[in-house]
Write an enzyme that holds these catalytic residues in place. Structure first.
Site, mmCIF file in Angstrom:
data_model
loop_
_atom_site.group_PDB
_atom_site.id
_atom_site.type_symbol
_atom_site.label_atom_id
_atom_site.label_comp_id
_atom_site.label_asym_id
_atom_site.label_seq_id
_atom_site.Cartn_x
_atom_site.Cartn_y
_atom_site.Cartn_z
ATOM 1 C CB CYS A 1 -0.610 2.571 4.037
ATOM 2 S SG CYS A 1 -2.026 1.821 3.260
ATOM 3 C CG ASP A 2 3.082 1.235 4.527
ATOM 4 O OD1 ASP A 2 2.631 1.754 5.562
ATOM 5 O OD2 ASP A 2 2.852 0.059 4.203
ATOM 6 C CB CYS B 1 -0.928 -0.024 1.219
ATOM 7 S SG CYS B 1 -1.964 1.440 1.326
#
Ligand code: NDP
Length: 320
Positions: free
Chosen positions: A142-143, A139
């Site tokens: 997200c990261d 992701c």
């Protein structure tokens, strides 16, 4: 048709314990419907395998994915939701009440929320699996932020990979786009954009043999092989992102509800399930299993809330 109200029949069962399922559980539990949440092979869903979540509203300093989903679960249980492990063996969605067979027991329910999510597709290398959350991620949204100024790679040749690679150029100093084939599935416009980007280097006809850094518990590089020349080499990098698609967990309902050509539930108004275009009474869906586009924790939660409100409305309309 009025619903039967035997005490052994549940008001609602929620398949899936990710953020869509647990949000649906919070809402239906607060409506006193005593939901039964079935958690499958990945309790807590995709959030349980992420690290810091910085874009969920209400957490200005971020929150660890597992903690966020554990809090949702506690919140649902506080209001009376029951959470049980289970694997669906058979289901009859046409029956009223709906019958769900979990092998060891059969559960009858007036309504069902399918919130079984989608799982990121992984390469399946042991080194990749052991470094998830330590430099390996599925992701970018997200990261990506954790790779400021770092060298990273994205695996894949479709729109997801192009989108991730472009997104990650905001943080990374360099992005290797590694694709096993010589041609791409990505749309021309997205491919052209990625190819023109100065930070992205394409390595085609190339497979990853190993993610390096298992001993150090942190990604430090990859070993790749060029399928045309046979050349094997190592590249030093800190981030390894998968962009090879997702697998919606809806295959079980094939033939019982409409799925699209990639296996996602073809929902009506993002909440109603259908069979041959007709709404399936009492069967709702939420989260990534019906959403190939946004796939965010907050959108999944929102959609769990929608499904819960529809469950309440449905039961009320049927005399509950
Ligand atoms: P796709 O199925 O389009 O592409 C998956 C890619 O991953 C392919 O290039 C495939 O390689 C590769 N791949 C699959 N399995 C492996 C493996 N085991 N090892 C190495 N490579 C592998 O999936 P996407 O997620 O990219 O896209 C799904 C859908 O979502 C598409 O319809 C896409 O257009 C859409 N989408 C649209 C976006 C947008 O418009 N903004 C953004 C993201 C997705 P190969 O080609 O060799 O099979």
């Amino acid at each position: 048709m009025p619903l039967t109200f035997e005490p052994t029949v549940r008001d609602t069962v929620i398949l899936g314990s990710g953020c869509s399922g647990l949000t649906a559980a919070i809402y239906t539990a607060r409506a006193n419907l005593k939901p039964l949440v079935i958690e499958g092979h990945e309790p807590g869903g995709q959030l349980s395998v992420t690290t810091l979540v910085e874009n969920f509203p209400g957490w200005p300093d971020g929150v660890q994915g597992p903690e966020l989903v554990e809090n949702m679960r506690k919140q649902a249980e506080k209001f009376g939701a029951e959470v049980e492990m289970g694997h669906l063996v058979a289901a009859d969605l046409t029956k009223s009440p709906i019958e769900l067979n979990f092998g060891s027991k059969v559960v009858k329910t007036r309504t069902l929320i399918v919130a079984s999510g989608a799982s990121a597709r992984w390469l399946g290398l042991p080194s990749e699996q052991s470094l998830i959350g330590h430099g390996v991620s599925s992701c970018a949204t997200c990261d990506g932020f954790f790779f400021m100024g770092k060298v990273i790679c994205v695996i894949g040749g479709g729109d997801s990979a192009m989108e991730e690679a472009m997104f990650l150029t905001r943080f990374a100093s360099k992005v290797y786009l590694i694709h096993r084939s010589a041609s791409f599935r990505a749309s021309k416009i997205m491919l052209d954009r990625a190819m023109a980007h100065e930070k992205i280097e394409f390595l085609t006809s190339t497979v990853v043999e190993e993610v390096l850094g298992v001993e150090e518990k942190e990604v430090r590089g990859i070993r790749i092989r060029n399928l045309e020349s046979g050349e094997v080499r190592e590249i030093a990098l800190s981030g390894f992102f998968l962009g090879i698609g997702h697998i919606p967990n809806a295959k079980f309902f094939e033939g019982q509800m409409d799925l699209d050509d990639e296996g996602y539930i073809r929902s009506k108004d993002n909440v109603f399930t259908t069979l041959n275009g007709e709404v399936l009474p009492g069967v709702f869906c939420a989260g990534d299993v019906q959403d190939r586009r946004y796939r965010q924790a907050i959108t999944a939660s929102g959609s769990g809330c929608m499904a819960a409100l529809e469950v309440e409305k449905y039961l009320e309309e049927h005399g509950r």
